[in-house]
Write an enzyme that holds these catalytic residues in place. Structure first.
Site, mmCIF file in Angstrom:
data_model
loop_
_atom_site.group_PDB
_atom_site.id
_atom_site.type_symbol
_atom_site.label_atom_id
_atom_site.label_comp_id
_atom_site.label_asym_id
_atom_site.label_seq_id
_atom_site.Cartn_x
_atom_site.Cartn_y
_atom_site.Cartn_z
ATOM 1 N N HIS A 58 9.717 -1.422 -0.407
ATOM 2 C CA HIS A 58 11.251 -1.863 0.077
ATOM 3 C C HIS A 58 11.360 -3.083 -0.746
ATOM 4 C CE1 HIS A 58 10.940 1.448 3.033
ATOM 5 N NE2 HIS A 58 9.840 1.108 2.987
ATOM 6 N N GLU B 288 6.945 -5.305 1.298
ATOM 7 C CA GLU B 288 8.605 -5.747 0.972
ATOM 8 C C GLU B 288 8.602 -6.390 -0.158
ATOM 9 O OE1 GLU B 288 11.239 -4.624 2.850
ATOM 10 O OE2 GLU B 288 10.473 -3.942 5.138
#
Length: 209
Positions: free
Chosen positions: A25, A89
């Site tokens: 992500h 992330e």
């Protein structure tokens, strides 16, 4: 989830290895660690020890160990397939094509190694900082507020005695004797939902679950 089930059924891991799942992500919120891994909670086997060295070499700066089932995509693979699974992330979201690819070059090398079946780079897992969930802050009433700026960065650290949240039902949330860092704050969640996670620093968990 069905695609994961089918893929893992068609391609069982080789002897001595496990299924692998990187759910990658970019984050909306800024972060003191732009690139970090979230490790889903599991009551099963520990993450393969080599993964910590591999993620460190791929440019990950921090690791967050979840404290309970979270029903994320990576959790599905770890819980139901015993995979080495992570939510990654990889920096703050930017318009398509505008991400800092230089910062992501080590991750690109890891993905290329996996795609070609070559051994990935490894480096000292101690170079990453490690955290565990200490408090799951829930919203219990309509009269709820987080007591810090809406645009605070993930992993912002709060000192003991800091007022973090007010809730008409649950009362105030105040940091205790140990400093804690906040991730994923959202005061606008539904009543009964998680409004933030408060993290404590921990040593390298290594081969434990």
């Amino acid at each position: 989830m069905a695609a994961v089930d089918d893929f893992y059924a068609r391609f069982p891991p080789a002897d001595g290895t496990r299924h692998l799942h990187y759910d990658m992500h970019t984050a909306i919120r800024d972060s003191h660690y732009p690139r970090f891994a979230v490790v889903p909670f599991s009551e099963g086997e520990a993450i393969s020890p080599s993964q910590w060295s591999i993620l460190s070499a791929a440019g990950l700066q921090a690791v967050l160990h979840q404290h309970q089932h979270s029903w994320t995509f990576s959790h599905y693979s770890r819980h139901y397939h015993d995979a080495d699974a992570f939510t990654l992330e990889l920096g703050q979201v930017r318009p398509f094509g505008a991400n800092d690819m230089a910062a992501l070059a080590p991750m690109s090398r890891l993905l290329a190694a996996l795609a070609t079946g070559t051994p990935p780079d490894e480096s000292d897992p101690g170079a990453m900082d490690y955290f565990k969930v200490e408090v799951e802050l829930m919203r219990h009433s309509a009269d709820f507020a987080l007591c810090f700026s809406e645009d605070v960065a993930n992993f912002t650290r709060f000192a003991p005695g800091t007022l973090i949240a007010r809730d008409a039902q649950a009362g105030p949330c105040i940091i205790g004797d140990t400093p804690l860092s906040v991730v994923f704050p959202n005061a606008s969640v539904e009543i009964g939902a998680r409004a933030a996670l408060l993290l404590a620093s921990c040593v390298w968990i290594g081969v434990t679950a």
